[in-house]
Structure formats: structure tokens, C-alpha cells
Motif scaffolding. Structure first.
Motif, PDB file in Angstrom:
ATOM      1  N   LEU A   1       0.836  -1.213   0.000  1.00 20.96           N
ATOM      2  CA  LEU A   1       0.000   0.000   0.000  1.00 20.96           C
ATOM      3  C   LEU A   1       0.867   1.259   0.000  1.00 20.96           C
ATOM      4  O   LEU A   1       0.601   2.214  -0.749  1.00 20.96           O
ATOM      5  N   LEU A   2       1.925   1.245   0.801  1.00 18.06           N
ATOM      6  CA  LEU A   2       2.813   2.419   0.883  1.00 18.06           C
ATOM      7  C   LEU A   2       3.561   2.649  -0.436  1.00 18.06           C
ATOM      8  O   LEU A   2       3.822   3.797  -0.812  1.00 18.06           O
ATOM      9  N   ILE A   3       3.869   1.554  -1.144  1.00 13.77           N
ATOM     10  CA  ILE A   3       4.500   1.705  -2.471  1.00 13.77           C
ATOM     11  C   ILE A   3       3.507   2.385  -3.428  1.00 13.77           C
ATOM     12  O   ILE A   3       3.858   3.298  -4.165  1.00 13.77           O
ATOM     13  N   GLN A   4       2.234   1.923  -3.346  1.00 11.91           N
ATOM     14  CA  GLN A   4       1.192   2.527  -4.214  1.00 11.91           C
ATOM     15  C   GLN A   4       1.024   4.012  -3.899  1.00 11.91           C
ATOM     16  O   GLN A   4       0.749   4.821  -4.776  1.00 11.91           O
ATOM     17  N   LEU A   5       1.201   4.362  -2.625  1.00 12.63           N
ATOM     18  CA  LEU A   5       1.049   5.765  -2.202  1.00 12.63           C
ATOM     19  C   LEU A   5       2.344   6.564  -2.415  1.00 12.63           C
ATOM     20  O   LEU A   5       2.424   7.725  -2.036  1.00 12.63           O
ATOM     21  N   GLU A   6       3.339   5.866  -2.982  1.00 14.46           N
ATOM     22  CA  GLU A   6       4.650   6.470  -3.291  1.00 14.46           C
ATOM     23  C   GLU A   6       5.345   7.043  -2.056  1.00 14.46           C
ATOM     24  O   GLU A   6       6.006   8.074  -2.123  1.00 14.46           O
ATOM     25  N   ASN A   7       5.158   6.349  -0.955  1.00 15.25           N
ATOM     26  CA  ASN A   7       5.844   6.739   0.279  1.00 15.25           C
ATOM     27  C   ASN A   7       7.286   6.194   0.216  1.00 15.25           C
ATOM     28  O   ASN A   7       7.488   4.999  -0.014  1.00 15.25           O
ATOM     29  N   GLU A   8       8.281   7.071   0.407  1.00 16.85           N
ATOM     30  CA  GLU A   8       9.660   6.608   0.219  1.00 16.85           C
ATOM     31  C   GLU A   8      10.149   5.705   1.363  1.00 16.85           C
ATOM     32  O   GLU A   8      11.146   5.014   1.232  1.00 16.85           O
ATOM     33  N   TYR A   9       9.474   5.743   2.503  1.00 11.25           N
ATOM     34  CA  TYR A   9       9.877   4.863   3.613  1.00 11.25           C
ATOM     35  C   TYR A   9       9.017   3.597   3.685  1.00 11.25           C
ATOM     36  O   TYR A   9       8.815   3.034   4.749  1.00 11.25           O
ATOM     37  N   ASN A  10       8.497   3.187   2.528  1.00  9.80           N
ATOM     38  CA  ASN A  10       7.564   2.043   2.477  1.00  9.80           C
ATOM     39  C   ASN A  10       8.125   0.778   3.128  1.00  9.80           C
ATOM     40  O   ASN A  10       7.401   0.014   3.738  1.00  9.80           O
ATOM     41  N   TRP A  11       9.461   0.551   3.000  1.00  8.57           N
ATOM     42  CA  TRP A  11      10.083  -0.682   3.501  1.00  8.57           C
ATOM     43  C   TRP A  11      10.189  -0.727   5.032  1.00  8.57           C
ATOM     44  O   TRP A  11      10.447  -1.754   5.627  1.00  8.57           O
TER      45      TRP A  11
ATOM     46  N   LEU B   1       5.098  -8.872  -3.034  1.00 11.03           N
ATOM     47  CA  LEU B   1       4.548  -8.588  -1.697  1.00 11.03           C
ATOM     48  C   LEU B   1       3.170  -9.224  -1.533  1.00 11.03           C
ATOM     49  O   LEU B   1       2.826  -9.725  -0.456  1.00 11.03           O
ATOM     50  N   LEU B   2       2.387  -9.200  -2.610  1.00 15.94           N
ATOM     51  CA  LEU B   2       1.066  -9.848  -2.551  1.00 15.94           C
ATOM     52  C   LEU B   2       1.241 -11.372  -2.457  1.00 15.94           C
ATOM     53  O   LEU B   2       0.437 -12.052  -1.813  1.00 15.94           O
ATOM     54  N   CYS B   3       2.306 -11.876  -3.101  1.00 16.94           N
ATOM     55  CA  CYS B   3       2.609 -13.314  -2.994  1.00 16.94           C
ATOM     56  C   CYS B   3       2.949 -13.672  -1.544  1.00 16.94           C
ATOM     57  O   CYS B   3       2.516 -14.717  -1.036  1.00 16.94           O
ATOM     58  N   VAL B   4       3.733 -12.813  -0.881  1.00 13.46           N
ATOM     59  CA  VAL B   4       4.068 -13.053   0.532  1.00 13.46           C
ATOM     60  C   VAL B   4       2.779 -13.131   1.339  1.00 13.46           C
ATOM     61  O   VAL B   4       2.583 -14.044   2.153  1.00 13.46           O
ATOM     62  N   ALA B   5       1.859 -12.165   1.095  1.00 15.96           N
ATOM     63  CA  ALA B   5       0.597 -12.138   1.842  1.00 15.96           C
ATOM     64  C   ALA B   5      -0.198 -13.427   1.606  1.00 15.96           C
ATOM     65  O   ALA B   5      -0.707 -14.045   2.549  1.00 15.96           O
ATOM     66  N   GLY B   6      -0.274 -13.852   0.338  1.00 16.76           N
ATOM     67  CA  GLY B   6      -1.022 -15.072   0.000  1.00 16.76           C
ATOM     68  C   GLY B   6      -0.378 -16.302   0.617  1.00 16.76           C
ATOM     69  O   GLY B   6      -1.064 -17.170   1.189  1.00 16.76           O
TER      70      GLY B   6
END
Lengths: 98, 190
Positions: B48-58, B166-171
Motif C-alpha cells: 500500500l505504501l509503495i502505491q502511495l509512493e511513500n519513500e519509507y515504504n520498507w 509482496l502480494l505473494c508473501v501475503a497469499g
């Protein structure tokens, strides 16, 4: 003529045999667990645990969980060998009878 | 007075005591649920943070993982203190998950040097390995199947871009930890 292998008198008693059999199948067990599994009274179990410990067949560590005292038992290599020898002796009895 | 045993009684005592040993399956479920939900939430938050282009997503990972680690150590120590019995299965599982943690740490360390493109697929394979072996040790098939599903998702993840990994990790964590974890909670002892 085959000989009767001598049965270890320390293990040839139902409660002590039950305790050592439980302990051979687990890493460690506490007094309450042994009491539940064997159905023994606390007094009798305590006496038999002392005898097994004196023979070097089990290790007994007493500590506290919070404020509750706990008695934790583990089988020793000597106890393991004694049970194996006891079972071997039992097998000779059975094969001699049949 | 001590009762005199005959050989059949002796064998019956030995058999019933050895056969009656049970491992407390339900106690293990707490770790699958703790890590499962933490990893699921972290992976989705990262995505979600990547989609929101947040640079501290990790940053979700270095915050969430140590917290779950501390909680795990705390719960594990409490369980060990209060356990009335420790079985050989408990010992096998301790070694498995201890080794798992070490390899996980090494994989992340290697990623710092070589890049994170393959990190998530490796973590997914490892989740699969951990639950597959645990399922075998505990004779609990949902964990075994969860591990197999994680491996399949892990293969797909190799061919997907980082975000979708990341979605694969969630699944993978859903099928290998969370679903079996909830089933384990309701399982009888084994």
C-alpha cells in the motif's frame, strides 16, 4: 538350556516402571504430569521418584514457576539402559514360557 | 506393599505409558498466528505504501519483525516455564524454527549486498519449508499442504515484479501460517 535373565527389582514395580516408561518417551516431565499419567497418589509417587533418583535412573530438578514449586524429571542414560535391559529380560521370560 | 508384576503386566504398563504421550498441538498455534498476521499486515502495508509512493515504504519490516520476535521469545519462555511436559517433538520443532530464523537472517543479509529482487521468493520458500516440516513432525496435514501452497506461490513470485511479490508473501503466509494456525487451535492433541 537358556537362562532366566534377572529382572531389575527397581523397575519391577508398577509405579516405578510407569514413571520410567513415561520419561523414556519425553524430554522431561514434571511431577503433576507424572501424577496424572500414572494415576498415583502424590505421596507414593514422591517415594518412587526418590528411589529412581537414588539409583541414578532419573534426574530430578526442583525449581519455582512464579511462586509455585516444580519438580522436573528427566531420564538418565543409565535409566534408559536399565529399561532396555529390563525389556530384554522380559522378552526372554516370554520366549521361555511360549 | 508392592504388587508383584508378571511379564504381561509389565509390558502393558510400558506400552500404555509410551503410547499415551501427547504433544500439546494448540500451544504451537499461537506462533503461526502471531507471525502469520504480522507478516500479512506488513506485506500489505508495504504494498500500500509503495502505491502511495511513500519513500519509507520498507520501514514496516524493521519495525514489525523485531516486535513479533520479542513477543515470540516472551511467549515461548512463558510456555516453557509453565509446560508440564516437554516432548521430543517440541525439541525437534525448536531446532527447526531456530535454524529457520538463522537462515532467514542470512538471506536478508545477503540481500543487502545482492539486491532484494529474489528476497521475497526465498522467504516464501522458507515459510513453505518451515510449515511443511512442522506439519510432518506434528502429523498435521493443513500445515503440510500450507507449505506446498507456499512453494507454488513462491515459484510464481520468481517471475513477478517486486511489488507483486509482496502480494505473494501475503497469499503464502495466509495459506501456510494463518489458515493452518487457526485450524491447529481447534485441533485435539497429538
Amino acid at each position: 538350556m537358556p537362562e532366566f535373565a534377572e529382572l531389575d527389582p527397581l523397575l519391577h514395580q508398577s509405579l516405578r516402571l510407569a514413571v520410567i516408561s513415561v520419561l523414556v518417551s519425553v524430554e522431561s516431565a514434571d511431577f503433576v504430569y507424572l501424577k496424572e499419567r500414572t494415576g498415583a497418589t502424590a505421596g507414593n509417587l514422591s517415594v518412587q521418584i526418590d528411589k529412581l533418583q537414588e539409583a541414578g535412573y532419573i534426574n530430578v530438578v526442583k525449581d519455582f514457576v512464579g511462586k509455585r514449586p516444580r519438580t522436573n524429571c528427566t531420564i538418565t542414560p543409565q535409566g534408559r539402559e536399565a529399561l532396555a535391559a529390563y525389556v530384554t529380560a522380559l522378552q526372554t521370560y516370554i520366549s521361555l514360557k511360549s | 506393599m508392592e504388587k508383584n508384576l508378571n511379564e504381561k503386566e509389565s509390558l502393558a504398563i510400558i506400552h500404555s505409558m509410551i503410547a499415551g504421550t501427547r504433544s500439546n498441538l494448540r500451544e504451537n498455534s499461537v506462533f503461526y498466528l502471531l507471525w502469520g498476521w504480522t507478516v500479512l499486515a506488513s506485506a500489505l502495508a508495504h504494498y500500500l505504501l509503495i502505491q502511495l509512493e511513500n519513500e519509507y515504504n520498507w520501514l514496516v519490516w524493521p519495525i514489525a519483525m523485531p516486535l513479533a520476535g520479542i513477543a515470540s521469545i516472551f511467549i515461548g519462555r512463558k510456555q516453557e516455564r509453565e509446560a508440564m511436559v516437554k516432548t521430543h517433538l517440541d525439541r525437534a520443532l525448536n531446532y527447526l524454527w531456530g535454524g529457520f530464523s538463522v537462515v532467514l537472517f542470512i538471506a536478508i543479509l545477503a540481500s543487502v549486498k545482492y539486491g532484494f529482487e529474489i528476497t521475497y521468493p526465498i522467504l516464501i520458500w522458507m515459510y513453505g519449508l518451515g510449515t511443511f516440516v512442522s506439519g510432518g513432525i506434528l502429523r498435521f496435514s493443513p500445515l503440510v499442504w500450507g507449505g506446498v501452497i507456499a512453494w507454488m506461490i513462491g515459484i510464481a513470485a520468481i517471475f513477478l515484479p517486486f511489488e507483486q511479490q509482496l502480494l505473494c508473501v501475503a497469499g503464502a503466509i495466509l495459506f501456510s501460517y494463518i489458515v493452518p494456525g487457526h485450524l491447529l487451535r481447534r485441533a485435539p492433541n497429538a
